[in-house]
Design an enzyme around this catalytic site. Structure first.
Site: not given
Lengths: 167, 558
Positions: B48, B110-111, B160, B470
């Site tokens: 993502e 959940f999630q 949802k 760097m």
């Protein structure tokens, strides 16, 4: 460095207080007190914030607060004629006898109200500016303060002037 | 009746969305099901974070709002780095996240994650939609907020049951966005503009300091006209590269920590600094007290909070850079006598060009120079973060805005490769090259899967020094060469590319650079070039942290 009283008119939506307070903490602005509640219009709220800082800090406080989408108007009331109040509830130890009488006398002088009487305690309600409440607190400390709660400062401009949405 | 998901897709189409970068998951299934039939193209990334960077790259290359989509919880959290990257560089992105059903909000379902809470510090604004009937308005507001004023990312969290909820068919869409708390100022104040013009007319050593705001407001033509009309030398920030042609005689190049000598000397000696769409970032100013110490400062920016934030300003002009430059040009009657100053800065430029040891070794600067020579400004160059980024900024000649895409503010390693994917979909007509370090490339190397799947013709140029270069440079200069955890073992990047069915070439000698670049650019699909460069090459000039910007190391002293 001196405390500034900043009045913030915001949309009355979930999470707005968290947006404002979160911005203050993340940018390191030092909140002395914060009071929030509904205002004259149903879909707006007014937040009063007392914040410490030099001119540069206060300028950033105003600008960064104004940047938040849900903030409608920001005003620094410090340099303007305004009425400032806070409210405190103080639960003070008050055994019967001379101390209880003394406390009642002090309350009277400070125009504090007794809002609860217990066998061993009194709860006083006092309103006023920060200094007045500090002074009362200091006096009552000798009797033993069991619990104390303060609202944080709220403020309004004097006269006809208002902090309103100009948009 | 139609579902919330369908309402969402239609609202996105009304905003002109043609591409979404995303990754599916449980609670966004209603949205994915609706996407399946829609005209919107969805690019399946492999992580993502890459979706957010790709949306950001799309926005930077096109000037339009980039869109990414992720599921709730881990999906949403993985967007955060990409959203923060866009926020720091003021890039218009709309991030869509799934959320558990409203009835489960706050239950540690959940999630579940409080993504609006998490992203509050890194978004311009965000929404948790609780009613499908709000979707049209919220989407419209989100795009409006993302692209107007000082642009920035906006997140919309979609439970949802909102996606599956029912919206009355034919519900009227709000015509215009009206937000009483959000009213950006576009036109500069006329009195301030006249004050600025007075300063410009009286200045002997004026300098324009231009940044990303010029690119964001599409003001390159106005800036160039201003610089030429007023005869003022110009220096740009990292984000401003390409806003003025890199080879323009008045352009002194980049300023700041890795700025050119001519730019940094000019800042130090100028008597008027005209700051345009910049924010006086600490990587630019060095020690702020010694930044433009003798100059009056004019600051043009659309965000009033940037004015006076880091540097005291004499003439603040709040407004859109393009509109303000137009007003300045319209009202300018007299310019200062800058001939001596222009000659002086030009002499610095001639006297102190960028230089590196150009021997027979394979040096990263040479690779970038060859790329610059081949593309001639007709391509989009994206960078990762670190030495690769600074070498590209210094040795590639950017001629046009939106041809340089880099994570300036947040400095996000792993940004470049997915951002290059986004840039391709924004400008399919342009070659897109990601200049990478071996460290940064490995941060989002899984996106080889994405470019392979869709045959995205992004060319990856790895300046492979087997170090976090760097950081190693800082350790060399300031930590007594103690290379604490900055060495990376050799990686055969071409073999990895091949495993994804992507072509690649490993180049170990200077002689092979040009041909390898030509081969990559001539190939239709993706291509990986692994340049095994001089390991301990450094980026110079360099201003050590806390020093004044004219105190550079690695340069010929005046």
């Amino acid at each position: 460095m001196k405390p500034h009283t900043v009045s913030v008119l915001v949309e009355n939506r979930a999470g707005v207080l968290s947006r404002v307070a979160g911005m203050f903490s993340r940018r390191g602005f030092n909140i002395e007190s914060l009071a929030v509640g509904p205002c004259e219009e149903p879909n707006m709220s007014r937040i009063t914030i007392v914040v410490n800082g030099d001119d540069g800090v206060i300028e950033q406080v105003m600008k960064q607060t104004n940047k938040l989408i849900d903030v409608i108007k920001v005003s620094d009331l410090t340099e303007r004629e305004s009425v400032e109040r806070e409210l405190a509830l103080i639960k003070v130890a008050a055994e019967t006898g001379p101390s209880r009488a003394e406390i009642l006398q002090i309350a009277d002088i400070f125009r504090a109200q007794v809002v609860d009487v217990g066998s061993k305690t009194l709860v006083l309600q006092v309103t006023g500016d920060t200094e007045k409440i500090d002074a009362l607190e200091k006096l009552l400390r000798q009797y033993g303060i069991k619990e104390l709660v303060r609202t944080g400062k709220i403020a309004l401009l004097r006269g006809a002037k208002t902090v309103k949405s100009s948009k | 009746m139609k579902t919330g998901a369908k309402t969402l897709i239609e609202a996105l189409q009304r905003e002109g969305v043609d591409t979404i970068f995303g990754y599916p998951g449980g609670v966004v299934l209603p949205i994915y099901d609706e996407l399946y039939d829609s005209s919107i193209r969805h690019i399946l990334v492999r992580h993502e974070q890459a979706a957010a960077h790709a949306a950001d790259g799309y926005a930077r290359a096109s000037g339009r709002v980039g869109v990414c989509l992720a599921t709730s919880g881990p999906g949403a959290c993985n967007l955060v780095t990409g959203i923060a990257t866009a926020y720091m560089d003021s890039i218009p992105v709309v991030a869509l996240t799934g959320q558990v059903p409203t009835g489960l909000l706050g239950n540690d379902a959940f999630q579940e994650s409080d993504i609006t809470g998490i992203t509050m510090p890194v978004t311009k604004h965000n929404y948790l939609v609780k009613d499908a009937a709000d979707l049209d308005r919220v989407v419209q507001e989100a795009f409006y907020i993302a692209r107007t004023g000082r642009p920035g990312p906006v997140l919309i969290d979609l439970p949802k049951d909102v996606s599956t909820g029912q919206v009355l068919e034919g519900t009227p869409v709000p015509g215009t966005v009206s937000l009483r708390g959000y009213q950006p100022t576009y036109q500069g104040h006329v009195r301030q503009i006249d004050k600025a013009l007075d300063l410009i007319a009286g200045a002997e050593r004026p300098l324009v300091y231009a940044g990303g705001g010029v690119v964001l407001s599409e003001a390159s033509a106005e800036l160039l006209e201003f610089v030429e009309t007023a005869a003022v030398p110009v220096t740009t920030t990292l984000m401003g590269l390409g806003a003025v042609p890199g080879d323009h005689p008045l352009n002194l190049g980049m300023l700041g920590m890795h700025g050119t000598q001519s730019a940094n000397y000019a800042v130090t000696e100028c008597d008027l600094l005209i700051a345009v769409g910049v924010r006086f970032d600490d990587r630019v100013t060095g020690k702020i007290e010694t930044f433009a110490p003798n100059a009056a400062v004019i600051h043009i920016d659309i965000d009033p909070a940037e004015i006076g934030k880091n540097k005291k300003v004499d003439v603040p002009i709040v407004g859109d850079v393009k509109a303000v430059l137009q007003a300045l040009l319209r009202r300018m009657q007299k310019r200062g006598d800058t001939a001596n100053w222009v000659a002086r800065t030009g002499a610095w430029k001639a006297q102190y060009p960028l230089r590196y040891r150009d021997d027979d070794r394979l040096r990263p600067q040479y690779v970038v120079e060859q790329l610059s020579d081949l593309l001639k400004g007709e391509g989009i160059v994206v960078s990762e973060v670190g030495q690769n980024q600074m070498w590209t900024a210094l040795y590639y000649c950017f001629r046009k805005p939106r041809t340089w895409i880099t994570s300036g503010g947040l400095g996000t390693m792993g940004y470049g490769f997915p951002a290059a994917i986004g840039a391709h979909y924004a400008r399919p007509d342009m070659p897109v090259v990601d200049v990478a370090g071996d460290g940064s490339f490995q941060m989002n190397i899984q996106e080889l899967g994405t470019v392979a799947q869709y045959q995205i013709p992004v060319k990856v140029v790895i300046l492979n020094n087997m170090y976090l270069g760097m950081v190693r440079q800082w350790q060399e200069l300031f930590y007594d060469r103690r290379y604490s955890y900055t060495e990376l073992p050799p990686v055969d990047f071409v073999k990895i590319a091949n495993a994804y069915r992507i072509e690649g070439i490993t180049v170990e000698e200077k002689a092979g650079v040009r041909e390898a670049l030509e081969t990559a650019l001539a190939t239709d699909g993706p291509f990986v070039l692994d340049f095994r460069v001089e390991r301990e090459e450094n980026v110079f000039p360099m201003v050590p942290a806390g020093a004044a910007i004219n105190e550079m190391i690695g340069v010929r002293q005046p």
